[in-house]
Write an enzyme that holds these catalytic residues in place. Structure first.
Site, mmCIF file in Angstrom:
data_model
loop_
_atom_site.group_PDB
_atom_site.id
_atom_site.type_symbol
_atom_site.label_atom_id
_atom_site.label_comp_id
_atom_site.label_asym_id
_atom_site.label_seq_id
_atom_site.Cartn_x
_atom_site.Cartn_y
_atom_site.Cartn_z
ATOM 1 N N CYS A 157 28.960 -12.433 23.419
ATOM 2 C CA CYS A 157 27.532 -12.244 23.742
ATOM 3 C C CYS A 157 27.093 -10.801 23.528
ATOM 4 O O CYS A 157 25.950 -10.538 23.144
ATOM 5 C CB CYS A 157 27.257 -12.692 25.178
ATOM 6 S SG CYS A 157 27.666 -14.436 25.434
ATOM 7 N N ASN A 158 28.008 -9.867 23.760
ATOM 8 C CA ASN A 158 27.720 -8.457 23.470
ATOM 9 C C ASN A 158 27.491 -8.265 21.971
ATOM 10 O O ASN A 158 26.554 -7.584 21.552
ATOM 11 C CB ASN A 158 28.878 -7.571 23.929
ATOM 12 C CG ASN A 158 29.036 -7.516 25.439
ATOM 13 O OD1 ASN A 158 28.156 -7.957 26.169
ATOM 14 N ND2 ASN A 158 30.151 -6.984 25.897
#
Length: 199
Positions: free
Chosen positions: A71-72
């Site tokens: 997700c980063n």
């Protein structure tokens, strides 16, 4: 006998995965409205998809949890390509089951969202479910990249390109975070080109 049981179990697992992927909204479906607390550059506000669509297409991307590896990467990808999405006339919003306090940090983090686009809090998973996405519990003890325990559920990683008329133009799933961003950008550029061709 044992081999056939294993084979049958594998087929059942594959069918289950396929049904989850196929259950998501498809091209041409009406996109449910989103009205939720969101954060941009560390400041919370009420996000409305209906209002955002007045400015043009919206990339609605669902992700499992802020401050986790994939997700980063995905948030960073949307941030660094932000101007390209703008050039195609599209805005971006991320949606997860994170709390708004966590999203205030995530939205402002220069390594991830970098204040380029809002991220909305779908704390009970209702928004994800309205898009027919699977919402699952995060295994106990799982921590994010900051060392904090993840105390919320997670939606499957899926992205929807929603046209100004509120219809799903493209549904993107089953890809790596980088591929997901690239495919979303390709879709909005294709949508922009099709509009230009009609003029």
């Amino acid at each position: 006998m044992r081999k056939s049981v294993i084979k049958f179990s594998l087929l059942l697992a594959l069918a289950a995965m396929t049904s989850v992927t196929m259950a998501a909204l498809k091209e041409g479906d009406a996109a449910p409205d989103i009205k939720a607390q969101a954060s941009l550059s560390g400041k919370s506000f009420t996000y409305s998809l209906k209002d955002a669509l007045k400015k043009g297409p919206v990339v609605v991307y669902f992700y499992p949890s802020a401050f986790t590896g994939g997700c980063n990467i995905q948030a960073h990808g949307f941030a660094v390509n932000h101007e390209k999405f703008q050039e195609a006339g599209a805005t971006v919003v991320g949606v997860s089951l994170d709390s708004i306090s966590s999203l205030n940090d995530f939205s402002a983090d220069p390594d991830y969202c970098a204040g380029k686009f809002p991220v909305a809090s779908d704390i009970d998973g209702k928004i994800a479910k309205s898009y027919d996405l699977a919402v699952t519990e995060t295994p106990a003890g799982r921590k994010d990249t900051r060392g904090n325990e993840i105390d919320h559920g997670r939606a499957e990683r899926s992205t929807f390109i929603v046209t100004a008329s509120g219809k799903v133009y493209a549904a993107i799933g089953g890809l790596t975070p980088e591929q997901n961003v690239a495919k979303a950008l390709e879709a909005v550029q294709k949508l922009a080109a099709s509009k230009t061709a009609k003029l």
